[in-house]
Scaffold this active site. Structure first.
Site, PDB file in Angstrom:
ATOM      1  CG  LEU A 136      -1.667  -1.281   1.541  1.00 27.03           C
ATOM      2  CD1 LEU A 136      -2.508  -1.118   2.803  1.00 27.03           C
ATOM      3  CD2 LEU A 136      -2.545  -1.678   0.362  1.00 27.03           C
TER       4      LEU A 136
ATOM      5  CB  ALA B  94      13.373 -14.843   4.073  1.00 26.81           C
TER       6      ALA B  94
ATOM      7  CB  VAL C 141      11.583   4.542  15.651  1.00 24.06           C
ATOM      8  CG1 VAL C 141      12.513   5.425  16.479  1.00 24.06           C
ATOM      9  CG2 VAL C 141      10.187   4.522  16.255  1.00 24.06           C
TER      10      VAL C 141
ATOM     11  CE  LYS D 295      10.711   9.539  12.836  1.00 22.38           C
ATOM     12  NZ  LYS D 295      11.632  10.466  12.134  1.00 22.38           N
TER      13      LYS D 295
ATOM     14  N   GLY E 155      14.493   8.461   3.998  1.00 27.33           N
ATOM     15  CA  GLY E 155      14.920   8.216   2.627  1.00 27.33           C
ATOM     16  C   GLY E 155      14.335   6.930   2.096  1.00 27.33           C
TER      17      GLY E 155
END
EC number: 1.1.1.3
Lengths: 436, 436
Positions: A9, A33, A132, A205, A302
């Site tokens: 999304l 993974a 954060v 945060k 970023g």
């Protein structure tokens, strides 16, 4: 095993960064993974303007709910920001038993208590590392890495825009408004910079950091928040003169009377490591009873830095979905059957710069001999320093800094230099790294 | 649910630190792990000399195998060091299906490939966060926090003894041998300092970092290792003069030709954050493709800092043993039903130091008025600076740094100071934190 299917999304800065990191590093990520990961559907407001380099295999849509509701989608990655639609989408995903990864600090700070309660009822994970300090794995460090500690306090530079402005004000003696305008031009600050410069983003945060540090509910409305708009270059200059730096800190501290939650400009001694965190970089300093102080530094915002944290959360979720719970994280980070047989480079093929120190006879032609040897082995010189010796005027120290050179060439050069009769002692050599 | 039962091997510095952290913070640790944790048996060489503050409930023995074989023990914590007996004990624990936590870098660097293979066959966890950089959660950061990245290189100050020596040589202009002797006296260096100053300890740690960064097997024998015994104060001084610091770094770098694995003294630019990591502290700088550079800083050794990492691993193991795999780590770090209703302190009760700047009329008695007001509100002054203004000789800037004071008192003081007719503009105040 079939790849895990994600629904994305948001196709803005962070959404595109996440998609690009997943594609580019898919090989390494799969080895870590234990299973492939692919985005099967992605929703964005303006489908013509996304920055994804490769959308093969993704259904693109403007309807975010269609992604959440897509029966293929197992994990929903929420990167649209804001707190109204994002909350609805995240709750809808949880209600369908789908895991959620989000980078949305406002959503977690304001609605986290509700969201986590719902997630727990449904037995799904809601991961929020990217909320954060961007790419710094600070949530993981506090929640898991410091789990043995009683945490005393947390102090963070957790807004890159604010830190960029304060750094520029200090380095160049400029005024706040002037630097803000530049930050807006560079894309570090929004057209409406209120969230950043008034400390609201940092307060979101800090709310999250305080909760995971002290085991208290999320309480954004209890954070005392001051911005940096009142900081003048006079105060920045006085700070300097007194041996301090002004940083915009989020601070959560445990005291006997209660917990302090506050965001404000702060004088800190210039010798502290965190005082030297400059530009758009973030850092969080944690003081805990067993480990003492630890500091975590990196890019706080970023496209790909934030994407890095989002992907780390996705890998965590995939590991939890897929692997033996007792071996969720492979011992050596990558699945044991995928360890690579990469060559280890022999030392003579390693390239570094060098510091060289030679004791030479102080007579004409010595430097010419040395530089000729270096040149013949492709070694170029960055700096030379010659120091007469107080005790003996017939000898001098020559210091050389070289550019990058193959170690084998340097060993050969040193052998030839040491054979010169004008060179009186073995050459001292220490490698030099710029660490850039 | 019954507490998880640990068997502790080793009651030296790290063993005692681990036991003390587990006892002291048992309440918070249980809230995080979702289950109590207790040491039921502990083995040490000399049972009279351990530093555990409370051994209630522990069976103490000199027979380490009896701890591994104790049917009560579910998790074995290996903190005896060395590679022969430690290897046998760890393999015996694995063969009995027990999870293992270890701080033993030599063991992992030399025998990790064998140990992890065996652990995987038996379906148990072998956790080793404490093996690298003590209390800094660097294994977790690389293995999980940066899982989305292709890692380019890792450079670390990963031996505190070496860093202490280099820092002292630089700060005090002293010789290597001289500082080494002091480090031995302070307990920072062993009687036989070879492992530290020759880089072997750092090479063990680098072996582990390289493996988890690049997905390669552990290859200690391929690390190029140089110590710091040849560093002279002349080179330290020249480094300074040229704008560099000498640090003993472990570096693992991926190049097109192969992977570099090397430990050696290194010139690094003094402006880099890692160049300013001093004394016994450790730091690891990681350069990765998505997140860019991130740095992790903290205590690399010591009783409780290392114990902190050991306990974090224990909590990880307990979470994996106990909780729903999909909610291994609670969203807010602590189990949801244990979040605390701690008071959030009102801002006027927060205590900090302050920087104050006032524009005053440059006439006698002004300072007396100000200091009287401050004293009446219990505010003591750390420093005063008075600056005449070039443009207007009738006014001056007064800068004050205060000691810690309750915010409410400071607000009252500022109100009274601003009411003085000799004070010309509102008082600028910025909080000051020492972050110690």
């Amino acid at each position: 095993m079939k790849p895990v299917k994600l629904g994305l999304l948001g196709l803005g800065t962070v959404g595109s960064g996440t998609a690009n990191v997943l594609k580019r590093n898919s090989d390494e990520i799969t080895r870590r993974a234990g299973r492939g990961i692919e985005i099967v559907a992605a929703a964005g407001k303006n489908l013509d303007s996304h920055q994804c380099r490769d959308v093969t295999g993704m259904r693109l849509t403007e309807d975010a709910f269609s992604v959440v509701n897509d029966p293929q989608v197992e994990v929903v990655v929420e990167l649209i920001g804001g707190t109204t639609l994002a909350r609805e989408l995240v709750l809808a995903a949880i209600d369908q038993g789908k895991h959620v990864v989000t980078a949305n600090k406002a959503l977690i700070a304001l609605h986290g208590n509700e969201i986590f309660t719902r997630a727990q009822e449904k037995g799904v994970i809601v991961a929020f590392e990217a909320a954060v300090a961007g790419g710094i794995p600070i949530i993981k460090a506090i929640r898991e890495g410091l789990a043995g500690n009683r945490i005393n306090w947390v102090a963070g530079i957790i807004n890159g825009t604010g830190n960029f402005i304060l750094t520029e004000m200090r380095d160049k003696g400029r005024d706040f408004q002037d630097v803000l305008a530049e930050a807006q031009r560079l894309g570090y600050a929004e057209a409406d910079p209120t969230f950043d410069v008034e400390g609201i983003d940092a307060a979101h945060k800090l709310t999250i950091l305080a909760s995971i540090a002290f085991g208290i509910p999320l309480q954004f409305d209890r954070v005392h928040t001051e911005g940096i708009t009142g900081i003048t270059r006079e105060d920045v200059a006085y700070a300097n003169e007194l041996g301090y730096r002004i940083k915009h800190l989020g601070i959560a501290r445990r005291t006997e009377q209660g917990i302090e939650l506050r965001v404000h400009p702060t004088f800190i001694p210039e010798r502290r490591l965190i005082a030297n965190v400059d530009g758009v970089m973030n850092a969080v300093l944690v003081s805990a009873d067993a480990v003492g102080p630890t500091l975590y530094y990196g890019a706080g915002a970023g496209s790909e830095p934030t994407g890095s944290a989002v992907v780390a959360d996705i890998v965590d979720v995939v590991r939890a979905m897929t692997t033996d719970p007792e071996n969720r994280v492979p011992h050596l980070a990558f699945q044991a059957d995928t360890l690579a047989d990469t060559t280890i480079l022999p030392m003579e093929d390693v390239k570094t710069s060098f510091y060289l120190r030679l004791r030479v006879l102080d007579r004409p032609g010595v430097m010419a001999d040395i530089t000729r040897i270096l040149a013949s082995l492709d070694i170029s010189i960055e700096a030379i320093l010659q120091k007469e010796q107080d005790d003996d005027t017939t000898e001098a120290d020559v210091i050389l800094l070289t550019h990058e050179v193959r170690e084998g060439n340097m060993i050969q050069a040193i052998r030839e230099i040491e054979a010169l009769e004008t060179v009186k002692t073995p050459v001292i050599r220490i490698r030099l790294e710029n660490l850039k």
